[in-house]
Design an enzyme around this catalytic site. Structure first.
Site, PDB file in Angstrom:
ATOM      1  CG  ASP A  45     -16.146 -69.497 -40.066  1.00  0.00           C
ATOM      2  OD1 ASP A  45     -15.468 -68.363 -40.672  1.00  0.00           O
ATOM      3  OD2 ASP A  45     -16.369 -70.144 -40.765  1.00  0.00           O
ATOM      4  CE  LYS A  60     -18.688 -69.322 -43.590  1.00  0.00           C
ATOM      5  NZ  LYS A  60     -18.161 -71.306 -43.577  1.00  0.00           N
TER       6      LYS A  60
END
Length: 367
Positions: A221, A225
């Site tokens: 995750d 980003k």
């Protein structure tokens, strides 16, 4: 008026509906007329040529997507939206790869896109480039995705401003995961006594982690980003080539269930204690960070040490913190705050919808 159609009205989508309902009843609505005219979930959909009533939106599951709704069809949904009078923004509140692949179709129909879904901006760069091309015209369809990186925090807007004004991005470094922020803010501080497995268990019970905490601890995750930030900064980063430290013990990566993972995690408390003790002995703490460093080609996602007087070391709770080091800001420009949660993510989406209104001068006078 800006028509809004919501794809995937789950926790974030429902929070956005609540915020838009409150907005429609406020004095701000006259200046920024934003109204929900479409909702689609995995089973049903509804599109209206006029805004849904406040009472219906408050009970959308039964009054809008109830027995009278039509079967869900994303292609037909987009075609119905494109036929409406006035500008329309599609808000994708899912995390679906398949739906992200539809953005070029939506944009080609003249629909604006606002989303917290990271997939279109961190998957294959060809999709990212196609979206860039379709949104290149200042008078054409637009796409906004502030909430992909820091929920409601002004991370991408800050980076875009730095890039647009010609500043040179030296490094973007941050704690981008609320889950990993919480874990190491509690585990790796002087005087802390909780074992790592205990911190993970508390975080899971408190709802900070994914149902399977390995989905947080593997770093992917954060990698998405970092990839998004790198691409916005002008670097061709990819999750396939970005070095990512997976802190899930190798022996537990293949266990079949989250319950088995949680049961066996205490076996590795000594490993994490050793890492933490070494950091504390050097006057540092452990933090899980992502870094965009295109200048030195050193972008990464990893567990790193930071001295006790560093801003990352003093972070509390599950906050995110992002530091922009640039030619104009050699002492980093820092953005800090809640980087996860339905309400703040919905706020980030709502703020992007306002950007669409302001960019295209959408006001009540133009209804």
């Amino acid at each position: 008026m800006l028509n809004v159609a919501i794809v995937g009205p789950g926790l974030v989508g429902s929070a956005l509906i609540q915020q838009l309902v409150a907005h429609s009843q406020s004095s701000r609505f006259g200046r920024l007329p934003i109204a929900v005219i479409g909702i689609i979930n995995s089973k049903k959909m509804a599109v209206s040529s006029t805004p849904f009533a406040v009472g219906d939106l408050s009970e959308w599951k039964t009054k809008i997507l109830g027995s009278t709704a039509t079967p869900a069809d994303l292609i037909q949904f987009a075609s119905s939206l494109a036929a409406l009078k006035g500008p329309t923004a599609v808000v994708d509140c899912t995390s679906s790869d398949t739906i992200a692949e539809l953005y070029p179709l939506w944009l080609s129909k003249g629909l604006h896109v606002v989303t917290p879904n990271k997939k279109a901006f961190s998957n294959d760069i060809s999709l990212f480039r196609k979206i860039q091309d379709l949104t290149a015209s200042p008078t054409g369809p637009s796409i906004y995705h502030e909430a992909t990186v820091g929920a409601g925090l002004p991370v991408l807007s800050t980076l875009n401003d730095l890039v647009s004004t010609g500043d040179k991005i030296v490094k973007v470094e941050g704690i981008f995961s609320g889950t990993l922020s919480y874990l190491f803010n509690n585990f790796s501080i002087p005087g802390a006594t909780q074992k790592f497995s205990e911190c993970v268990a508390v975080a899971k019970a408190s709802g900070y982690t994914e149902p399977d905490p390995r989905d947080d601890l593997n770093g992917m995750d954060v990698a998405r980003k970092v990839t998004i930030l790198g691409r916005v900064a002008g670097y061709e980063l990819s999750t396939n080539t970005l070095p990512v430290e997976n802190i899930v013990p190798e022996e537990l990566r293949g266990v079949s269930t989250a319950d088995e993972f949680m049961t066996r995690l205490p076996e590795f408390d000594e490993h994490f204690k050793k890492l933490n003790d070494e950091a504390l002995a050097s006057g540092s703490v452990l933090r899980y960070v992502g870094m965009v460093d295109g200048v030195n080609n050193q972008s990464s996602v990893k567990l790193a040490r930071y001295p006790l007087d560093h801003p990352f070391a003093s972070l509390k709770g599950s906050d995110n913190i992002i530091a922009f080091t640039t030619e104009r800001f050699p002492n980093p420009l820092i953005v800090q705050g809640a980087g996860a949660g339905a309400a703040v993510t919905a706020f980030g989406i709502f703020a992007d919808l306002i950007k669409v209104c302001e960019r295209f001068d959408i006001s009540s006078a133009k209804i």
